[in-house]
Design a protein around this motif. Structure first.
Motif, short mmCIF file in Angstrom:
data_model
loop_
_atom_site.label_atom_id
_atom_site.label_comp_id
_atom_site.label_asym_id
_atom_site.label_seq_id
_atom_site.Cartn_x
_atom_site.Cartn_y
_atom_site.Cartn_z
N VAL A 1 12.79 26.11 -23.31
CA VAL A 1 13.28 25.61 -22.02
C VAL A 1 14.66 24.97 -22.15
CG1 VAL A 1 10.97 25.24 -21.09
CG2 VAL A 1 12.16 23.34 -22.17
N LEU B 1 14.36 18.96 -23.71
CA LEU B 1 13.73 18.14 -22.68
C LEU B 1 14.59 16.92 -22.36
CD1 LEU B 1 10.12 18.22 -24.16
CD2 LEU B 1 11.01 19.61 -22.30
N GLN C 1 16.10 29.52 -21.97
CA GLN C 1 15.75 30.94 -21.81
C GLN C 1 14.74 31.15 -20.69
OE1 GLN C 1 15.27 30.02 -25.96
NE2 GLN C 1 15.06 32.21 -26.23
N GLY C 2 14.08 30.10 -20.28
CA GLY C 2 13.08 30.24 -19.24
C GLY C 2 12.42 28.91 -19.00
N THR C 3 11.30 28.95 -18.30
CA THR C 3 10.70 27.68 -17.93
C THR C 3 9.22 27.63 -18.30
OG1 THR C 3 10.47 26.12 -16.12
CG2 THR C 3 10.34 28.44 -15.55
N PHE C 4 8.60 26.47 -18.04
CA PHE C 4 7.25 26.20 -18.56
C PHE C 4 6.21 27.24 -18.17
CE2 PHE C 4 9.31 22.00 -17.88
CZ PHE C 4 9.46 21.67 -19.22
N GLY D 1 5.90 15.16 -23.28
CA GLY D 1 6.38 15.12 -21.91
C GLY D 1 6.40 16.47 -21.23
N ILE D 2 5.98 17.51 -21.94
CA ILE D 2 5.94 18.85 -21.34
C ILE D 2 4.83 18.90 -20.29
CG2 ILE D 2 5.36 21.28 -21.82
CD1 ILE D 2 6.62 20.80 -24.63
N PRO D 3 5.13 19.34 -19.06
CA PRO D 3 4.07 19.43 -18.07
C PRO D 3 3.16 20.63 -18.37
CG PRO D 3 6.16 20.12 -17.10
CD PRO D 3 6.46 19.70 -18.51
N PHE D 4 1.86 20.42 -18.30
CA PHE D 4 0.94 21.53 -18.57
C PHE D 4 -0.29 21.40 -17.70
CE2 PHE D 4 -2.33 19.22 -20.97
CZ PHE D 4 -1.63 18.08 -21.36
N LEU E 1 1.19 17.85 -26.53
CA LEU E 1 1.91 18.19 -25.30
C LEU E 1 2.09 16.94 -24.46
CD1 LEU E 1 0.17 21.53 -24.36
CD2 LEU E 1 2.60 21.26 -24.77
N ALA F 1 2.33 26.13 -9.80
CA ALA F 1 2.84 24.97 -10.51
C ALA F 1 3.66 25.42 -11.72
CB ALA F 1 1.69 24.08 -10.97
N ASN F 2 4.80 24.82 -11.91
CA ASN F 2 5.62 25.17 -13.06
C ASN F 2 5.20 24.34 -14.26
OD1 ASN F 2 7.55 26.04 -14.84
ND2 ASN F 2 9.20 24.86 -13.91
N CYS F 3 4.12 24.80 -14.90
CA CYS F 3 3.57 24.09 -16.05
C CYS F 3 3.26 25.11 -17.13
CB CYS F 3 2.22 23.45 -15.67
SG CYS F 3 2.29 22.19 -14.43
#
Lengths: 429, 502
Positions: free
Chosen positions: B283, B286, B295-298, B322-325, B318, B407-409
């Protein structure tokens, strides 16, 4: 009533911030610096939220006040010159929005400011579904900034959304690497709800005035401080009552109540020029354009800084100043001036902080000294070098090595040997 | 209309045979072919929509098919739905009250409920089922499985059988014995079944990959077509998962670029750290300090594991990063029993609510969840339509085991729940003996499950093998032995230094 307002700070719960950023310490330093209204920061962090909730209470003006039991020990430790300064808090947080829009990954930092704990908890409830709020006081949320704006404006009429440090290359609305070219692209039909944007350290209002699309939008400043001495290194000057609605109203309307901003010298910001930190390459926008944006050392794309980016998006020439513009005051924090006069790099060194304590104890808070004391008064109090430095800053007789690709610029107030020479010139006073 | 289809897909869409069985491997355009067949019947063959039934495995799949189907002007859409919605559709005149999860929970524990369901779907009688049914009968309700039984019984009467020209079945490998008997009793003129026996992973629900064979036995002149052109995964990835079933030959799309890697790691902590670092790099960092080109998102990334038991360390790392999942089937707000009861209450209430918010006020007046739910549902608006929008959303979540595709996770999911989803980059964690394959399951089904998991990946497939897990030495999965895949050995720097010292 003139108020100094810093709405962009952090607590110790945000990544890469000082452990010293506790509520009591922020209160203390607000007094030392002369900040009147300061952000609580990071209200989305569960532990910090609980602390805020238990230690702060609403005053008659809708601002948050640190409860007596917590202020007393702090006040007792402060010199007479600053201990009676009034300090209030406003609930605010910074969100890192990372998402795809129109085929590109966007990374924007946005400030969300709310009137009370109830509204804050409603926003937390919504964000906790999709984000990870525990890891960082400035949480990453995989949500379109536009949706966060919608959530903010729907939460309360007096909530406020401000795109943060809008020119920073990697994490900002106009950032060269993951932002947009216009407000409309970013916020579409909701863009009229963007009432203010934050300059960030690497840009000043002059640079922002060059964009027609920002006409009528309030250009605010915030410190984004990650440690106590950096609080209010940029801030806003308001002329209004000690009242939440008044303060938010001043920012939203950009009327007379919003007087202007206190600014870092933009060259000092760590993304002012273009370049590559690792390759030791620093270039002006023109130089970058000549070599097509490619680093002469590593052959990769250069990080395009704020000055370059402003130039690309601006539709007015450099130096443009609108009629009836707001005040812009450039400042250098006193502790940094002291470090330079003593020729010491770290502002945390003991001889610097000791001298700072003496200055504050005899003359008052930072902003009183920087903005209101004459150099004569400062010299009379026994701080001749400081007096000379402040005089030079006011005349902008300083030299700055501009920042680039994450490297802060370096302010030089004195040329080598200049301090001695000037100190000898009694005619200066 | 056939220009967009390859030859095998065209044959499937236009075949005149009264019984057609399509084997559609992963990424070969199964849904596209099914939608194509429906359009062909409606537009080219002028079959009346009410003479067509299309049965799907999930409501989500039904919604997707309806969405992609362009109907001739003025015609209504044929029935597209699950076996359960078919039952509700045909039994619509009968007064039926369906017990919600909360009521069922008072009758038996989760394990027993699963057992009862399994027995019912295999049409097996037992004391357990009998006593359970008596409890249901006493409160005047039925459960979801009973819907199918009631349908099956109803179809026993000749005049109750709807006179169908075409019955189409999606994900045919997931059809259980009771559902198959219902299909037979429908006695349609034409059957079109499509699916992939290699993706049959629900034997614990009574399904069986042999169902295709049973179908061809029952319909001896079945036209069999195999779709082999894969449009999803990079050639390297297809090559990897195909070695699990050497007799199949999926044809890759050469233009997709990607990689497949086996990561040989120290333990579950280095496994999680490697994945977190990968996501951080992907990504573009962060924080300001590690910012770079992204290169892209979650939401491009999924992490799959055999059971939720193996996600603990991953979740922890995770969380810290802080990565949203989001965890598929992992304790969504909407899974809360109180919210579930609220949902079934609005479904069962005949009266219409003014708005979703008023429904919350009335039904959840004394609940602690009231405000939280309200703050969650503001996006559905506040008119009469808000109720149906909310129900649509929650049913979609339920069909996806509470996975929110918008959701972008980063997605965390069991291998089972990943079926039907696809991602740019997929991690399959714990490729170790006893985990993949699991000790407790049939080896062939485990192989199919591994196949499903790997075939979710479009551009990057990363299998992880941790040399130690839970402080015990682990051994490479037997499935890895034959796999054609590059290995990346990555052991922590600290360990290396230690070795040098000794």
């Amino acid at each position: 009533m003139e108020l100094i307002v810093d709405l962009h700070t952090h607590s110790s719960y945000a990544r890469a911030t000082s452990k010293q950023l506790t509520l009591e310490n922020i209160y203390k330093w607000a007094k030392i610096k002369g900040i009147n209204v300061i952000s609580t920061a990071d209200f989305t962090h569960p532990k910090w939220f609980n602390e805020l909730y238990s230690k702060l209470e609403l005053d008659e003006g809708g601002l948050l006040e640190l409860k007596k039991e917590f202020t007393k020990p702090v006040d007792d430790s402060l010199p007479q010159t600053v201990k009676n300064n009034k300090v209030r808090f406003i609930l605010s947080t910074e969100i890192s929005n990372i998402y795809s829009k129109a085929g590109r990954v966007r990374r924007l930092h946005n400030l969300v400011i709310v009137p009370n704990f109830q509204i804050a908890s409603e926003i937390i409830a919504q964000l906790s579904r999709i984000g990870n709020l525990n890891a960082d006081g400035r949480p990453i949320i995989g949500m379109d900034s536009k949706e966060l704006l919608r959530m903010t404006i729907e939460s309360h009429p007096d909530s406020l959304f401000i795109p943060a440090h809008i020119w920073t290359p990697w994490f900002a609305m106009f950032g060269s690497n993951s932002g947009f070219d216009s407000l409309i692209e970013a916020f579409e039909e909701l863009s009229p709800h963007i009432r203010a944007v934050e300059t960030g350290l690497s840009s000043d209002p002059f640079m922002n005035w060059r964009l027609r699309q920002l006409d009528g939008i309030t250009v605010v400043s915030g410190s984004d401080a990650h440690s106590l001495p950096k609080l209010a290194r940029e801030a806003n000057i308001l002329n209004c009552e000690w009242d939440y609605k008044e303060i938010i109203g001043a920012i939203k309307t950009n009327d007379k109540r919003f007087v202007g901003t206190l600014e870092f010298f933009p060259e000092e910001g760590m993304y002012h020029l273009d370049g590559h930190r690792k390759c030791n390459i620093r270039l002006t926008p023109d130089e970058t354009k000549k070599i097509n944006g490619i680093c002469p050392v590593c052959g990769n794309k250069l990080v395009v800084g704020v000055m370059h980016r402003v130039d690309d998006l601006a539709d007015r020439p450099e130096g443009y100043v609108p009629k009836n513009h707001k005040i812009v005051e450039s400042i250098v924090p006193i502790v940094e001036i002291i470090a330079e006069t003593k020729n010491i790099k770290s502002i945390h060194s003991k001889s610097v902080t000791d001298e700072y304590d003496r200055v504050i104890a005899s003359l008052g808070d930072d902003f009183t000294i920087l903005r209101h004391k004459t150099s004569k008064d400062i010299a009379k109090a026994g701080f001749l070098e400081l007096a000379i430095a402040i005089d030079k800053i006011r005349k902008k007789e300083i030299y700055i090595e501009p920042g680039y690709d994450g490297v802060y610029g370096i302010v030089k107030i004195f040329k080598p040997g200049e301090i001695k020479q000037k100190s000898g010139q009694l005619s200066f006073l | 209309m056939l220009n967009d289809f390859n030859e095998a897909q065209q044959n499937a869409v236009t075949s005149n045979s009264p019984s057609i069985a399509i084997v559609a491997g992963p990424g070969t355009g199964k849904t596209k072919t099914l939608v194509g067949r429906l359009s062909y019947l409606l537009i080219e063959k002028h079959i009346a929509p009410e003479k067509i039934l299309a049965i799907t495995f999930t409501r989500k799949a039904a919604a997707e098919i309806k969405d992609r189907l362009t109907m001739p002007l003025g015609q209504k859409t044929p029935f597209v739905g699950t076996f359960h919605s078919l039952a509700l559709h045909i039994l619509s005149d009968d007064a039926i009250k369906i017990a919600d999860q909360k009521t069922l929970a008072t009758f038996a524990n989760k394990k027993t409920l699963r057992e009862v369901s399994m027995l019912k779907n295999n049409l097996e009688e037992s004391e357990l089922v009998k006593t359970y049914n008596q409890k249901l009968f006493a409160v005047g309700m039925v459960d979801y499985d009973d819907l199918l039984l009631l349908l099956f019984k109803k179809l026993n009467h000749k005049d109750e059988i709807p006179n169908m020209e075409h019955v189409l079945v999606d994900e045919f490998q997931d059809t259980n014995p009771l559902q198959y008997k219902i299909l037979k009793r429908l006695n349609a003129k034409n059957y079109f079944v499509i699916g992939d026996p290699k993706q049959s992973v629900y034997s614990f629900r009574g399904t069986n990959e042999k169902i295709f064979e049973e179908f061809t036995r029952d319909h001896p002149n079945t036209r069999q077509i195999t779709l082999t052109k894969n449009y999803r995964s990079a050639p390297e990835i297809i090559k990897t998962y195909q070695t699990l079933f050497p007799q199949t030959s999926l044809l890759p799309t050469k233009t997709i670029k990607g990689e497949a890697l086996l990561l040989d790691l120290q333990n579950e902590f280095s496994e999680a750290t490697w994945i977190v670092n990968y996501i951080r790099n992907y990504v573009g960092g962060l924080q300001m300090q590690d910012a770079q080109e992204s290169q892209g998102t979650f939401s491009d990334i999924a992490i799959l594991y055999r059971t939720h038991r193996f996600k603990r360390v991953l979740e922890q790392k995770l969380q810290q990063s802080g990565i949203p999942f989001q965890v598929v089937g992992g304790g969504s707000f909407y899974e809360d029993p109180e919210i579930q009861a609220f949902i079934s209450q609005i479904i069962n209430k005949k009266t219409k609510f003014k708005s979703l918010l008023s429904a919350i006020d009335i039904l959840l007046s004394a609940s602690l969840k009231k405000e939280e739910l309200k703050s969650n549902v503001s996006r559905f608006g506040n008119g009469t339509k808000s109720v149906s929008r909310f129900l649509e959303y929650t049913s979609e979540l339920q069909n996806h085991e509470y996975f929110d595709p918008h959701a972008n996770c980063v997605t965390l999911s069991t291998m089972h729940a990943s079926k039907g989803l696809e991602f740019e980059f997929v991690f399959v964690c714990g490729c170790e003996e006893g985990i993949i394959p699991s000790k407790r399951n049939d080896l062939d089904e485990e192989r199919r499950l591994f196949y499903v998991a790997m075939s979710r990946a479009k551009k990057g497939l990363y299998l992880t093998f941790a040399r130690r897990r839970n402080k015990r030495r682990s051994y490479k999965s037997t499935f890895l032995k034959r796999l054609e895949i590059k290995t990346l050995v990555h052991h922590s720097a600290r360990k290396k230094r230690q070795l040098k010292l000794f």
